[in-house]
Design a protein around this motif. Sequence first.
Motif, mmCIF file in Angstrom:
data_model
loop_
_atom_site.group_PDB
_atom_site.id
_atom_site.type_symbol
_atom_site.label_atom_id
_atom_site.label_comp_id
_atom_site.label_asym_id
_atom_site.label_seq_id
_atom_site.Cartn_x
_atom_site.Cartn_y
_atom_site.Cartn_z
ATOM 1 N N ALA A 262 37.205 41.660 32.761
ATOM 2 C CA ALA A 262 38.154 42.234 32.858
ATOM 3 C C ALA A 262 38.631 41.805 31.468
ATOM 4 O O ALA A 262 37.561 41.555 30.802
ATOM 5 C CB ALA A 262 38.980 40.571 33.693
ATOM 6 N N TYR A 266 43.398 36.970 34.297
ATOM 7 C CA TYR A 266 43.906 37.556 35.598
ATOM 8 C C TYR A 266 44.865 35.934 36.495
ATOM 9 O O TYR A 266 45.079 36.619 37.225
ATOM 10 C CB TYR A 266 42.865 37.595 36.296
ATOM 11 C CG TYR A 266 43.139 39.531 36.489
ATOM 12 C CD1 TYR A 266 43.232 40.131 38.304
ATOM 13 C CD2 TYR A 266 42.419 40.471 35.062
ATOM 14 C CE1 TYR A 266 43.608 41.407 37.409
ATOM 15 C CE2 TYR A 266 42.190 41.830 35.713
ATOM 16 C CZ TYR A 266 42.915 42.455 37.126
ATOM 17 O OH TYR A 266 43.254 43.585 36.952
ATOM 18 N N PHE A 269 48.111 36.923 36.484
ATOM 19 C CA PHE A 269 48.931 37.265 38.797
ATOM 20 C C PHE A 269 48.198 36.670 38.949
ATOM 21 O O PHE A 269 48.838 36.873 40.462
ATOM 22 C CB PHE A 269 47.923 38.148 38.711
ATOM 23 C CG PHE A 269 47.766 39.801 37.346
ATOM 24 C CD1 PHE A 269 48.932 39.992 36.992
ATOM 25 C CD2 PHE A 269 47.083 40.200 37.094
ATOM 26 C CE1 PHE A 269 49.515 41.229 36.109
ATOM 27 C CE2 PHE A 269 46.884 41.336 35.977
ATOM 28 C CZ PHE A 269 48.239 41.555 35.492
ATOM 29 N N LEU A 295 38.742 45.707 37.900
ATOM 30 C CA LEU A 295 39.819 44.410 37.498
ATOM 31 C C LEU A 295 39.775 45.705 35.936
ATOM 32 O O LEU A 295 41.340 44.931 35.562
ATOM 33 C CB LEU A 295 39.334 43.608 36.723
ATOM 34 C CG LEU A 295 38.636 42.423 37.762
ATOM 35 C CD1 LEU A 295 38.490 40.909 37.836
ATOM 36 C CD2 LEU A 295 39.598 42.554 38.931
ATOM 37 N N TYR A 340 45.049 49.648 26.935
ATOM 38 C CA TYR A 340 44.579 47.820 26.836
ATOM 39 C C TYR A 340 44.849 47.166 25.028
ATOM 40 O O TYR A 340 44.754 46.267 25.190
ATOM 41 C CB TYR A 340 43.396 47.762 27.109
ATOM 42 C CG TYR A 340 43.174 47.481 28.811
ATOM 43 C CD1 TYR A 340 43.521 45.798 29.359
ATOM 44 C CD2 TYR A 340 42.935 48.076 29.765
ATOM 45 C CE1 TYR A 340 43.149 45.819 30.917
ATOM 46 C CE2 TYR A 340 42.353 48.379 30.754
ATOM 47 C CZ TYR A 340 43.099 46.678 31.385
ATOM 48 O OH TYR A 340 42.746 46.997 32.570
ATOM 49 N N GLN A 343 49.069 44.941 25.845
ATOM 50 C CA GLN A 343 48.833 44.755 27.495
ATOM 51 C C GLN A 343 50.165 45.201 27.898
ATOM 52 O O GLN A 343 49.559 44.844 29.673
ATOM 53 C CB GLN A 343 48.506 43.327 27.268
ATOM 54 C CG GLN A 343 47.507 42.742 27.444
ATOM 55 C CD GLN A 343 46.340 41.426 26.825
ATOM 56 O OE1 GLN A 343 46.881 41.015 28.189
ATOM 57 N NE2 GLN A 343 45.345 40.942 26.684
ATOM 58 N N LYS A 347 49.981 46.961 31.641
ATOM 59 C CA LYS A 347 50.936 46.182 33.185
ATOM 60 C C LYS A 347 51.260 47.711 33.295
ATOM 61 O O LYS A 347 51.216 48.204 35.013
ATOM 62 C CB LYS A 347 50.932 45.171 32.767
ATOM 63 C CG LYS A 347 50.098 43.882 32.463
ATOM 64 C CD LYS A 347 50.522 42.478 32.607
ATOM 65 C CE LYS A 347 50.934 42.083 31.036
ATOM 66 N NZ LYS A 347 51.428 40.772 31.218
ATOM 67 N N LEU A 353 47.051 47.330 37.402
ATOM 68 C CA LEU A 353 47.464 46.011 36.807
ATOM 69 C C LEU A 353 49.462 46.125 37.326
ATOM 70 O O LEU A 353 50.125 45.040 37.585
ATOM 71 C CB LEU A 353 48.060 45.999 35.429
ATOM 72 C CG LEU A 353 46.168 45.970 35.210
ATOM 73 C CD1 LEU A 353 46.574 46.296 33.068
ATOM 74 C CD2 LEU A 353 45.552 44.840 34.593
ATOM 75 N N ARG A 354 49.514 47.216 37.415
ATOM 76 C CA ARG A 354 51.027 46.906 38.347
ATOM 77 C C ARG A 354 51.560 47.050 39.646
ATOM 78 O O ARG A 354 52.705 46.559 39.905
ATOM 79 C CB ARG A 354 51.408 48.891 38.295
ATOM 80 C CG ARG A 354 52.625 49.234 38.324
ATOM 81 C CD ARG A 354 53.351 50.873 37.990
ATOM 82 N NE ARG A 354 52.540 51.929 39.184
ATOM 83 C CZ ARG A 354 52.127 52.996 37.771
ATOM 84 N NH1 ARG A 354 51.727 53.072 36.728
ATOM 85 N NH2 ARG A 354 51.242 53.595 39.239
ATOM 86 N N LEU A 356 49.411 44.583 40.571
ATOM 87 C CA LEU A 356 49.442 43.515 40.816
ATOM 88 C C LEU A 356 50.981 41.975 39.699
ATOM 89 O O LEU A 356 51.255 41.482 40.206
ATOM 90 C CB LEU A 356 48.406 42.526 39.798
ATOM 91 C CG LEU A 356 47.110 43.503 40.348
ATOM 92 C CD1 LEU A 356 45.925 42.641 39.544
ATOM 93 C CD2 LEU A 356 47.377 42.613 42.267
ATOM 94 N N SER A 357 51.196 42.975 39.102
ATOM 95 C CA SER A 357 52.587 42.905 38.828
ATOM 96 C C SER A 357 53.446 43.071 39.726
ATOM 97 O O SER A 357 54.322 42.085 39.380
ATOM 98 C CB SER A 357 52.809 43.832 36.955
ATOM 99 O OG SER A 357 51.942 43.671 36.413
#
Length: 462
Positions: A262, A266, A269, A295, A340, A343, A347, A353-354, A356-357
Amino acid sequence: MSNILRNLPSVSQLLESPQLKKMVENINHGVVAEGVRTFLDDLRTQVVDAAGEVPIPTPTEMADRIADWLSNEERPYLRRVINGTGIVLHTGLGRAPLAAEALAAVNENSKSYASVEINLMTGERGQRVKAVERLICELTGAEAAVVTNNNAAATMLTLSAMAAGKEVIVSRGQLIEIGGSYRLPDVMECSGAKLKEVGTTNKTHLADYENAIDPELTGALLKVHPSNFEVIGFTKTISTKELSKLAAKHDLPLIDDIGSGALLDYAQFGLRNEPVASESIRDGADLILFSGDKLIGGPQCGIIAGKKKYVDRILKNPLMRAMRVGKMTLSALHATLSLYRDQEKAKQSIPLLRMLSMPAENLKLRAEKLASLLSAVPCVGSCEAIQEEAMLGGGSLPAQKIPTWCVSITPAGSVDALSAKLRSGTPAVMGRVQQGKLLLDTRTISPAEDLELVKVFETLEA
């Protein structure tokens, strides 16, 4: 029987049928002709071997069967899937989709030649790792880095380079097995390093490591993050910081296999206990090993980062060439890592990441709309939006759930039959069967796929 065989149509006659003429145009004359011969040969064998009379299809029926069979045979094994399973990093479905920026980079550097091992500033030969090394070091705090084709390769290569013929000390509770029968002890044996277990399954103390160190025999200390299981209750593990001090005291490298890897925390999230690469470097690990496709949300690869003197040894190892990656992986990884640097942009841009967000309220609205649209489809008996739990998957955080909303479908017929039809569609659709219903999880379905999903259902018969 001889009359039956004599009356079978010839290959050329069947190839003149409209169905197979079209297939010849779409595929290849030789492939279709061979398919017709195979079908006729099988039919002749059935007639000869049968004890009774065998019903012979008409030439039109034969052409239809051959066309259907060839269509299935010619479909690529690797096809696009709408993932409604609720498993974000579904290993069977290739884990996370790539960001648009990564796809664009792969396309740009793959449609022509690319500077894989040429330094364009000097015109001289260079190292392919230079394409991504600077970004890996920037994001992790490492001095140097190298990329392999997956994290299992990174582990084997590192152990071979650092401790072939020597002992590697690892806690008994970290001797993991993951999917595909990957076992750490087996990988260690293949690398030429010798496993030395310390501690017990649930408790390992610093003294266990220290007592096991032999100045002549020990090659490295190894710490492994158990990504796909948890030991809870009466437990004791040693931190990277403590192990790094012990390794330094005995002039040994500390290798920290953080598994899924990662580049950000995390916990934001709602997921905890997943190590961040930069923290491991900061805590004193000499080398860290992690995946690029879990991740991080990039292409499948393994990343080795750490002290330059150790990375240089790895680069010189004979196995390095066998485990290196090509320009498509390097292109996708560079584009993903670049995101990255910001950040918030990561996301928004990286699909993992999208997903999880995505707020649960948004998922609820999408599930309700999909349920309304799918209720009108003939193959659907009834449909409703329900609150459920998704999983990260990919061997990461197995005990932790993610709130989500699903479309719960009661089929007009069999749920297994509906699932099979969806898997054979274009695109294929996969959900999860639960208590006789088919659930499609909106957390793992892209919003751009919602209407496409409805269209797939509309093509199915009740």
